[in-house]
Design a protein around this motif. Structure first.
Motif, short mmCIF file in Angstrom:
data_model
loop_
_atom_site.label_atom_id
_atom_site.label_comp_id
_atom_site.label_asym_id
_atom_site.label_seq_id
_atom_site.Cartn_x
_atom_site.Cartn_y
_atom_site.Cartn_z
N TYR A 104 1.09 3.18 1.32
CA TYR A 104 -0.29 2.85 1.67
C TYR A 104 -0.77 3.65 2.88
CZ TYR A 104 0.64 -0.97 -1.54
OH TYR A 104 0.99 -1.71 -2.65
N GLN A 109 -9.41 3.69 -1.97
CA GLN A 109 -9.82 2.85 -3.10
C GLN A 109 -8.75 2.74 -4.18
OE1 GLN A 109 -12.76 4.37 -5.74
NE2 GLN A 109 -12.53 6.48 -5.07
N ALA A 112 -6.58 -0.11 -3.12
CA ALA A 112 -7.29 -1.38 -3.27
C ALA A 112 -7.38 -1.78 -4.74
CB ALA A 112 -8.68 -1.29 -2.65
N CYS A 158 -6.95 -6.16 3.41
CA CYS A 158 -7.43 -6.08 2.04
C CYS A 158 -7.62 -7.50 1.52
CB CYS A 158 -6.45 -5.30 1.17
SG CYS A 158 -6.94 -5.17 -0.56
#
Length: 379
Positions: A104, A109, A112, A158
């Motif tokens: 990460y 996006q 996510a 998130c």
């Protein structure tokens, strides 16, 4: 008689028998005024459902050793094994603990969307996300842009994440799965080998605990890094202009001067372009104003000199006067005296008045004054 405000031993108001009978009469009179209700027919009232409260995310997800995460893990009965069929059918007796892991770096996006898919694999999913630390990532995959703490915080914020496991292992052992009470592991279906021939999720797939998520094509951390490398000079010049030093950007002295010179040239180009655009705008305004004034001039000219203009109308009205002024008539002929002039006495004339009518047509030779004449005149 006791007053109504007096209290008994139990703390209640004391009511006398007379007052009680009076109150009962009033009550019966009030009941008589109200129409009787038919008890045979019931009128059910629909219950009013409380308004639905939207889930509010007001804090980041806890780490695995935080009190909130520990309490959630302890309340989970891991002895009840949940199969994928049970989970998909919504028959799981408890929240389904799904685990997803990764680096990460430069959280984007694609990350996510992967976590969103993992959160929505089954009804009532508790999503646990493992993030590898810097030492393990640098040894296995390479250098990262963000530090491990920055990557932890990015994942914690998130909205789909319920818990974060820092210092996550590269390979998931059974002890790790049992400690965190993981039911399923979510990842894309592409074999993840990282230089070896063995897929790190092979034993998870063999146990039937692997669930597939889809990758977002066209975006990844490597793609973002490639864009930065491709436009390296642009980003270095931008950061120098923002106040970063050459040491902060690991740029040599000569390169720094070159980049700063390029920034100045770009500034001059920008100012020159703005000046030209300003002049172009002024020129456009000037042309527009000139066209507007020219229209007014043409309208004024046509109003004066056109076919139906003011000057044409004036000339039409004053045509005779103008023509007589431009070409005057010839001198008039001698006019004979009228009868009134004949009755009036003749004009007084001098001796040498040659314009007298009595001497009209005479010449100077006829006026010869000799001595004879003079003598006769005197006689």
């Amino acid at each position: 008689m006791a007053s109504a405000g007096k209290l008994t031993e139990n703390g209640e108001d004391f009511v006398s028998p007379a007052m009680s009978s009076s109150m009962s009469r009033k009550r019966s009179h009030a009941e008589a005024l109200v129409p009787a209700v038919d008890k045979k027919h019931e009128y059910p009232i629909a219950p009013i459902a409380p308004p639905l409260k939207k889930p509010t995310i007001c804090k980041p997800a806890p780490f695995a050793e935080d009190e909130e995460a520990v309490r959630e893990r302890n309340t989970c009965n891991y002895n009840v094994k949940i199969t994928q069929e049970m989970a998909k059918a919504g028959l799981a007796p408890r929240p389904i603990r799904v685990y997803a892991d990764g680096i990460y770096d430069l959280f984007h996006q694609g990350h996510a969307r992967q976590l969103m898919q993992a959160k929505n694999l089954f009804p009532n999913v508790y999503l646990i996300v493992g993030v590898c630390n810097d030492a393990l990532t640098h040894s296995r995959k390479g250098r990262t842009v963000m530090s491990e703490d920055e990557r932890y915080e990015a994942v914690r914020h998130c909205r789909y994440v319920d818990e974060v496991v820092p210092d996550a292992p590269w390979t998931l052992e059974d002890d790790f799965l049992d400690y965190h009470k993981i039911d399923f592991v979510a990842h894309d279906d592409i074999p993840y080998t990282t230089g070896s021939a063995t897929d790190v999720y092979a034993h998870i797939k063999a146990r039937g605990m692997f669930v597939v998520t889809e990758r977002t094509e066209g975006v990844s951390t490597s793609d973002v890094v490639s864009r930065i490398v491709k436009d390296y000079d642009v980003y270095v010049r931008r950061n120098l202009a923002r106040g970063y030093s050459a040491k902060d950007l690991n740029v040599s002295y000569i390169s720094e001067k070159k980049y700063r010179l390029q920034n100045k040239i770009d500034d001059l180009k920008k100012k020159g372009k703005e000046m030209i655009e300003d002049m172009e705008g002024k020129r456009t305004d000037l042309i527009a104003k000139w066209e507007e004034k020219s229209r007014e001039f043409i309208d004024t000219f046509l109003m004066l000199f056109g076919r139906d203009g003011r000057l044409t109308q004036y000339l039409t009205e004053k045509k005779d006067s103008v023509l007589s002024a431009l070409s005057p008539p010839s001198s008039p002929k001698a006019i004979s005296q009228s009868s009134e002039d004949c009755n009036s006495p003749p004009a007084k004339s001098t001796k040498f008045d040659f314009s007298s009518p009595s001497r009209s047509g005479a010449s100077l030779i006829d006026d010869d004054y000799s001595d004879d004449d003079y003598e006769s005149a005197s006689a």
